[in-house]
Design an enzyme around this catalytic site. Sequence first.
Site, PDB file in Angstrom:
ATOM      1  CB  SER A  47     -25.701  73.669 -74.320  1.00 11.83           C
ATOM      2  OG  SER A  47     -26.988  74.224 -74.257  1.00 11.83           O
TER       3      SER A  47
HETATM    4  N1  SAH Z   1     -28.428  77.355 -71.173  1.00 13.65           N
HETATM    5  C1  SAH Z   1     -28.660  76.006 -70.699  1.00 13.65           C
HETATM    6  C2  SAH Z   1     -29.247  75.140 -71.799  1.00 13.65           C
HETATM    7  C3  SAH Z   1     -30.456  74.462 -71.319  1.00 13.65           C
HETATM    8  S1  SAH Z   1     -31.472  73.679 -72.540  1.00 13.65           S
HETATM    9  C4  SAH Z   1     -27.426  75.398 -70.093  1.00 13.65           C
HETATM   10  O1  SAH Z   1     -26.342  75.980 -70.202  1.00 13.65           O
HETATM   11  O2  SAH Z   1     -27.518  74.345 -69.461  1.00 13.65           O
HETATM   12  C5  SAH Z   1     -32.753  74.873 -72.799  1.00 13.65           C
HETATM   13  C6  SAH Z   1     -33.527  75.348 -71.596  1.00 13.65           C
HETATM   14  O3  SAH Z   1     -34.518  76.261 -72.063  1.00 13.65           O
HETATM   15  C7  SAH Z   1     -34.277  74.265 -70.835  1.00 13.65           C
HETATM   16  O4  SAH Z   1     -33.931  74.301 -69.485  1.00 13.65           O
HETATM   17  C8  SAH Z   1     -35.761  74.630 -71.048  1.00 13.65           C
HETATM   18  O5  SAH Z   1     -36.583  74.315 -69.937  1.00 13.65           O
HETATM   19  C9  SAH Z   1     -35.659  76.124 -71.265  1.00 13.65           C
HETATM   20  N2  SAH Z   1     -36.797  76.741 -71.977  1.00 13.65           N
HETATM   21  C10 SAH Z   1     -37.530  76.253 -73.003  1.00 13.65           C
HETATM   22  N3  SAH Z   1     -38.489  77.115 -73.379  1.00 13.65           N
HETATM   23  C11 SAH Z   1     -38.357  78.215 -72.558  1.00 13.65           C
HETATM   24  C12 SAH Z   1     -39.070  79.443 -72.427  1.00 13.65           C
HETATM   25  N4  SAH Z   1     -40.114  79.757 -73.194  1.00 13.65           N
HETATM   26  N5  SAH Z   1     -38.662  80.313 -71.466  1.00 13.65           N
HETATM   27  C13 SAH Z   1     -37.602  80.028 -70.654  1.00 13.65           C
HETATM   28  N6  SAH Z   1     -36.910  78.880 -70.732  1.00 13.65           N
HETATM   29  C14 SAH Z   1     -37.282  77.975 -71.669  1.00 13.65           C
END
Ligand code: SAH
Length: 220
Positions: free
Chosen positions: A66
């Site tokens: 993010s």
């Molecule tokens: N918090 C992260 C942001 C990653 S982007 C950071 O600091 O880097 C969002 C993430 O959510 C992705 O890795 C994606 O695979 C995950 N995601 C999407 N749907 C999800 C679900 N149902 N359960 C768990 N993770 C999920």
Amino acid sequence: MKFEDTFKHKGLRQKLVDGIMLKGVRNEDVLKALLKVPRHYFMDSGFVSFAYKDQAFPIGEDQTISQPYTVAFQTELLDVRKHDKVLEIGTGSGYQAAVLLELGVRVFTIERQRKLFLKTQALLPLIHYKPRFFYGDGYKGLPAFAPFDRILITAAAPEIPVELLQQLKVGGKMVIPKGGAMNQDMILLEKTGEDEYKESKHGLFVFVPMLNGTSNGNNS
Ligand code: SAH
């Protein structure tokens, strides 16, 4: 070599945090936490030199780390207190989890992409961040560890997941980007009673979608 936090990195990080403050994040504890976390440790190798740009970058598996401003904004809105039990949906790079850990909370984090889950689970302890990692579907939460003081969702959800609401303590808060593929409203939800909630909107953001189920990384 990779895990070296030089004066140059620290200088770039200070500038990044100054910029985030100018964009409106004022909570000192949150800003200090961002100052402490070496974002370059969390980047994919091709993007390390961009670590202190205030932008999202690819981390593989079609996912992103993010934007730091967004991490700061969500963390400020979440309003954690030391020792809170916090559930994060979407571990991704682990950067947001690290920022939360710097605030002295206990972090439980769920990732649905197996490859990312394995990669981040291996990385974070090496750089001294120790959330509890779970591979699974964030829509289901972690009933065995509920209730949580705070729930933070870092992917775009079309609706507020009912199971997560149930796993939030009365008096607890949830931060969730709610909406479709184009953009989402940042929602702060406060649980005021067993079946009572207060919702407020805090601007538009763009997240990758929250998907159902899990993926082993071979077919998505
Ligand atoms: N918090 C992260 C942001 C990653 S982007 C950071 O600091 O880097 C969002 C993430 O959510 C992705 O890795 C994606 O695979 C995950 N995601 C999407 N749907 C999800 C679900 N149902 N359960 C768990 N993770 C999920």
